[in-house]
Design a protein around this motif. Structure first.
Motif, mmCIF file in Angstrom:
data_model
loop_
_atom_site.group_PDB
_atom_site.id
_atom_site.type_symbol
_atom_site.label_atom_id
_atom_site.label_comp_id
_atom_site.label_asym_id
_atom_site.label_seq_id
_atom_site.Cartn_x
_atom_site.Cartn_y
_atom_site.Cartn_z
ATOM 1 N N VAL A 186 2.305 -2.467 -19.101
ATOM 2 C CA VAL A 186 1.740 -1.953 -20.523
ATOM 3 C C VAL A 186 0.251 -1.425 -20.176
ATOM 4 C CG1 VAL A 186 0.966 -2.836 -22.661
ATOM 5 C CG2 VAL A 186 2.961 -3.683 -21.533
ATOM 6 N N VAL A 187 -0.546 -2.033 -19.439
ATOM 7 C CA VAL A 187 -1.956 -1.310 -19.306
ATOM 8 C C VAL A 187 -2.046 0.011 -18.560
ATOM 9 C CG1 VAL A 187 -3.101 -3.680 -19.746
ATOM 10 C CG2 VAL A 187 -2.734 -2.452 -17.397
ATOM 11 N N GLY A 188 -0.906 0.429 -17.797
ATOM 12 C CA GLY A 188 -0.742 1.455 -17.253
ATOM 13 C C GLY A 188 -0.582 2.631 -18.293
ATOM 14 N N TRP A 189 0.408 2.392 -19.036
ATOM 15 C CA TRP A 189 0.619 3.215 -20.090
ATOM 16 C C TRP A 189 -0.455 3.282 -21.232
ATOM 17 C CZ3 TRP A 189 0.960 1.801 -25.308
ATOM 18 C CH2 TRP A 189 1.483 2.773 -26.259
ATOM 19 N N LEU A 190 -0.942 2.200 -21.407
ATOM 20 C CA LEU A 190 -2.317 2.359 -22.350
ATOM 21 C C LEU A 190 -3.373 3.222 -21.707
ATOM 22 C CD1 LEU A 190 -2.856 1.104 -25.115
ATOM 23 C CD2 LEU A 190 -4.104 -0.825 -23.945
ATOM 24 N N ALA A 250 0.680 -1.199 0.023
ATOM 25 C CA ALA A 250 0.020 -0.005 0.160
ATOM 26 C C ALA A 250 0.701 1.271 -0.012
ATOM 27 C CB ALA A 250 -0.937 -0.020 1.404
ATOM 28 N N THR A 251 2.187 1.263 0.698
ATOM 29 C CA THR A 251 2.551 2.383 0.885
ATOM 30 C C THR A 251 3.502 2.744 -0.645
ATOM 31 O OG1 THR A 251 3.047 1.892 3.284
ATOM 32 C CG2 THR A 251 4.814 3.507 2.148
ATOM 33 N N CYS A 252 3.768 1.513 -1.185
ATOM 34 C CA CYS A 252 4.535 1.687 -2.546
ATOM 35 C C CYS A 252 3.679 2.179 -3.562
ATOM 36 C CB CYS A 252 5.129 0.493 -3.141
ATOM 37 S SG CYS A 252 6.686 -0.052 -2.076
ATOM 38 N N ILE A 253 2.464 1.862 -3.876
ATOM 39 C CA ILE A 253 1.308 2.316 -4.445
ATOM 40 C C ILE A 253 1.098 3.749 -4.396
ATOM 41 C CG2 ILE A 253 -0.916 1.934 -5.559
ATOM 42 C CD1 ILE A 253 1.042 -0.080 -6.620
ATOM 43 N N ASN A 254 0.788 3.973 -3.208
ATOM 44 C CA ASN A 254 0.415 5.403 -2.844
ATOM 45 C C ASN A 254 1.490 6.398 -3.268
ATOM 46 O OD1 ASN A 254 -2.551 4.927 -1.983
ATOM 47 N ND2 ASN A 254 -1.508 4.121 -0.131
ATOM 48 N N MET A 255 2.756 6.059 -3.064
ATOM 49 C CA MET A 255 4.040 6.800 -3.019
ATOM 50 C C MET A 255 4.046 7.488 -4.503
ATOM 51 S SD MET A 255 6.405 8.374 -1.660
ATOM 52 C CE MET A 255 6.458 7.602 -0.168
ATOM 53 N N VAL A 256 3.929 6.272 -5.577
ATOM 54 C CA VAL A 256 4.161 6.621 -6.716
ATOM 55 C C VAL A 256 3.108 7.326 -7.533
ATOM 56 C CG1 VAL A 256 3.037 4.860 -7.965
ATOM 57 C CG2 VAL A 256 4.668 5.760 -9.125
ATOM 58 N N GLY A 257 1.697 7.304 -7.063
ATOM 59 C CA GLY A 257 0.737 8.045 -7.347
ATOM 60 C C GLY A 257 0.820 9.565 -7.019
ATOM 61 N N LYS A 258 1.159 9.613 -5.714
ATOM 62 C CA LYS A 258 1.325 11.034 -5.180
ATOM 63 C C LYS A 258 2.530 11.932 -5.859
ATOM 64 C CE LYS A 258 -0.451 10.506 -0.399
ATOM 65 N NZ LYS A 258 0.036 10.612 0.938
ATOM 66 N N TRP A 259 3.507 11.355 -6.412
ATOM 67 C CA TRP A 259 4.411 12.124 -7.232
ATOM 68 C C TRP A 259 4.263 12.151 -8.556
ATOM 69 C CZ3 TRP A 259 7.966 15.244 -4.964
ATOM 70 C CH2 TRP A 259 8.463 14.863 -3.875
ATOM 71 N N PHE A 260 3.410 11.411 -9.121
ATOM 72 C CA PHE A 260 3.035 11.652 -10.692
ATOM 73 C C PHE A 260 1.418 11.684 -10.811
ATOM 74 C CE2 PHE A 260 7.140 9.636 -10.602
ATOM 75 C CZ PHE A 260 8.029 10.168 -11.568
ATOM 76 N N PRO A 261 0.940 12.657 -10.340
ATOM 77 C CA PRO A 261 -0.612 12.861 -10.481
ATOM 78 C C PRO A 261 -0.965 13.280 -11.787
ATOM 79 C CG PRO A 261 0.456 14.818 -9.478
ATOM 80 C CD PRO A 261 1.644 13.781 -9.645
ATOM 81 N N GLU A 262 -0.002 13.689 -12.744
ATOM 82 C CA GLU A 262 -0.559 14.068 -13.989
ATOM 83 C C GLU A 262 -0.156 12.790 -14.997
ATOM 84 O OE1 GLU A 262 3.988 14.662 -14.546
ATOM 85 O OE2 GLU A 262 2.694 14.143 -12.935
ATOM 86 N N ARG A 263 0.362 11.737 -14.805
ATOM 87 C CA ARG A 263 0.436 10.620 -15.612
ATOM 88 C C ARG A 263 0.695 9.354 -14.688
ATOM 89 N NH1 ARG A 263 6.200 10.623 -17.291
ATOM 90 N NH2 ARG A 263 7.141 12.440 -16.766
ATOM 91 N N ARG A 264 -0.223 9.358 -13.752
ATOM 92 C CA ARG A 264 0.130 8.059 -12.964
ATOM 93 C C ARG A 264 -0.155 6.650 -13.405
ATOM 94 N NH1 ARG A 264 -4.557 10.581 -10.737
ATOM 95 N NH2 ARG A 264 -2.990 11.531 -9.012
ATOM 96 N N GLY A 265 -0.826 6.586 -14.640
ATOM 97 C CA GLY A 265 -1.078 5.471 -15.300
ATOM 98 C C GLY A 265 0.108 4.406 -15.444
ATOM 99 N N ALA A 266 0.833 4.806 -16.311
ATOM 100 C CA ALA A 266 2.105 4.399 -16.487
ATOM 101 C C ALA A 266 3.156 3.920 -15.289
ATOM 102 C CB ALA A 266 2.858 5.095 -17.686
#
Length: 471
Positions: free
Chosen positions: A329-333, A162-178
């Motif tokens: 791949v689907v994150g980027w897609l 949970a910590t890892c997933i939330n961390m990356v989402g907070k630092w890349f709010p403009e293109r969090r999918g990839a």
């Protein structure tokens, strides 16, 4: 005449780092009333590029992947070493899944209250992961193994995940999918070496040593990554992307056009009241149940059909690798297609692959079995980063640790019917009946995903919002 929204809403702020000099930032408000904190770069806050907040969570996720994705390959040896039945080993994994998913919301709530920092959550999680593998290694009593590996190890892995997933989402709010997909992928293909170790180099003569070393490996890797973890300030937005016009970097603008930011920062109660969070939870329960079923039974089904150990191990290896790569791949897609469309596509692939596995078993085709293991692995992992990215897209970043914790908690229900109850269905209906039920469940989940829509925003959200005029 429209005033400059940055000037209208600006103020001087302090650095997110207490030991740094004061840095100016602006708080700008869009037409929905959402506030964005702009002006501070990632280097201002961290002292280096935010890319490190992708790679460190990715490495930590690879370390803990051995818990879920390699466990099925170790079950036979564990059964012989400890005298456990097949049902015992399945329930150990089911309890692990229950607590790994169940800790996400309380951990998120503690983090947002400032009681538990990201770094501390990782430290605690790594120690609990070590305890989990020591319990699996040295405790022959199945109830103690469930407590050690299932409960303590599950909570530890859940804290790290949970910590890892939330961390990356907070630092890349403009293109969090990839970015979210890349990090999430490590949770699957990181297990690949251990799948082959458990199939070819793991037996009753060395299982103590192997499991103890794996526990030590996890605690060292996760602890080392955690030392550098740091959250951005509340409402932070990258300085090179305009949140009001989506101007700036091309990648950020393209993703925001398909996946516009949430119209406000929803608290968990507000997110539940929109009706979208409960729908996401139900869809995740069903989809994750099918995924966990495949992880738990694919090797056993391959052996039941008569495929050799190489094909059985390779099918799980293929599933783990494609499961992980598919997440990236689907994150980027999803940044290109839109999060919801990509999610529906992935769930349909997962469902169809279950029927394909039945067909491959009926015709005794190893090539077809590996192909549908490929598709099952792709669909069975790719939905996780999509839900992880969709949650802050719909409800904002400030309460994402709690909101995604609620959505991800659906996996604790999935673990029950995907693993433990799945074994009962196999016993009653056989593998073909169980796989058919899994495929039908995915079809229903895809239909539910079609009902999702971003709260508070009308239309497809493909155009940028206009700056708010000064009052």
């Amino acid at each position: 005449m429209t005033a400059d929204p940055y000037a209208a809403n600006s103020k001087a702020g302090k650095s997110a780092q207490s030991d740094a000099a004061h840095r100016p930032y602006n708080e700008v408000t869009d037409t929905h009333g959402r506030i964005y904190r702009v002006g501070e770069s990632d280097r201002d806050i961290l002292g280096h590029s935010r890319k490190i907040m992708v790679y460190l969570p990715w490495i930590a996720m690879m370390a803990i992947s051995v818990f879920e994705y390699a466990y099925g390959s170790a079950e036979d040896t564990l059964s012989h070493a400890h005298g456990w039945t097949q049902s015992n080993t399945f329930w150990i994994l089911s309890v692990w899944v229950f607590f790994q998913a169940g800790i996400a919301f309380p951990a998120g709530w503690l983090r947002e209250k400032g009681i538990l920092t990201a770094r501390r959550a990782m430290y605690i999680g790594s120690a609990m992961c070590l305890v989990g593998f020591l319990a699996l290694s040295h405790l022959g009593n199945v109830w103690l193994a469930i407590l050690g590996f299932g409960v303590i190890g599950g909570i530890g892995a859940g804290l790290v995940y949970a910590t890892c997933i939330n961390m990356v989402g907070k630092w890349f709010p403009e293109r969090r999918g990839a970015k979210t997909g890349f990090v999430n992928g490590g949770f699957a293909y990181g297990s690949l070496p251990f799948i082959f170790i458990f199939n070819y180099g793991f037996d009753t003569a060395n299982y103590h040593r192997v499991l103890d070393l794996i526990g030590c490996y996890i605690v060292i890797v996760v602890f080392g990554c955690a030392f550098f973890f740091k959250d951005p300030p509340k409402n932070w937005w990258p300085a090179d992307v305009d949140p009001l016009t989506y101007g700036g970097t091309k990648k950020g603008a393209e993703s925001l056009a398909k996946n516009p930011p949430a119209v406000k920062q929803y608290t968990p109660k507000e997110a539940i009241r929109t009706g979208m969070l409960p729908l996401m939870w139900i869809a995740l329960v069903m989809t994750a149940g099918v995924s966990i079923f495949g992880i738990s039974f694919q090797v056993d089904f391959a052996k039941e059909v008569g495929f050799g150990p190489l094909v059985a191990a390779s099918s799980m290896g293929v599933m783990a690798v494609i499961n992980g790569i598919g997440r990236g791949v689907v994150g980027w897609l999803s940044d290109k297609w839109g999060r919801k469309s990509t999610l529906v596509f992935v769930i349909l692939v997962l469902g169809l692959s279950q029927f394909g596995v039945i067909w491959a078993g009926d015709v005794k085709s190893e090539a077809l079995f590996l192909f549908f293991a490929f598709l099952s692995g792709f669909g069975g992992g790719a939905f996780y980063p999509l839900f992880a990215a969709l949650t802050p897209d719909y409800f904002g970043e400030n309460y994402n640790a709690s909101n995604y914790g609620l959505v991800y908690s659906g996996k604790l229900i999935s673990g029950l019917f995907g693993g433990g109850l799945g074994s009962m269905v196999v016993a009653a209906w056989g593998y073909n009946g169980a796989y058919a039920l899994a495929g039908a469940t995915s079809m229903v989940a895809a239909a539910i995903a079609l009902l999702l829509r971003q709260p508070g925003r009308t239309g497809a959200g493909v155009s940028a919002p206009q700056p708010q005029a000064a009052g």
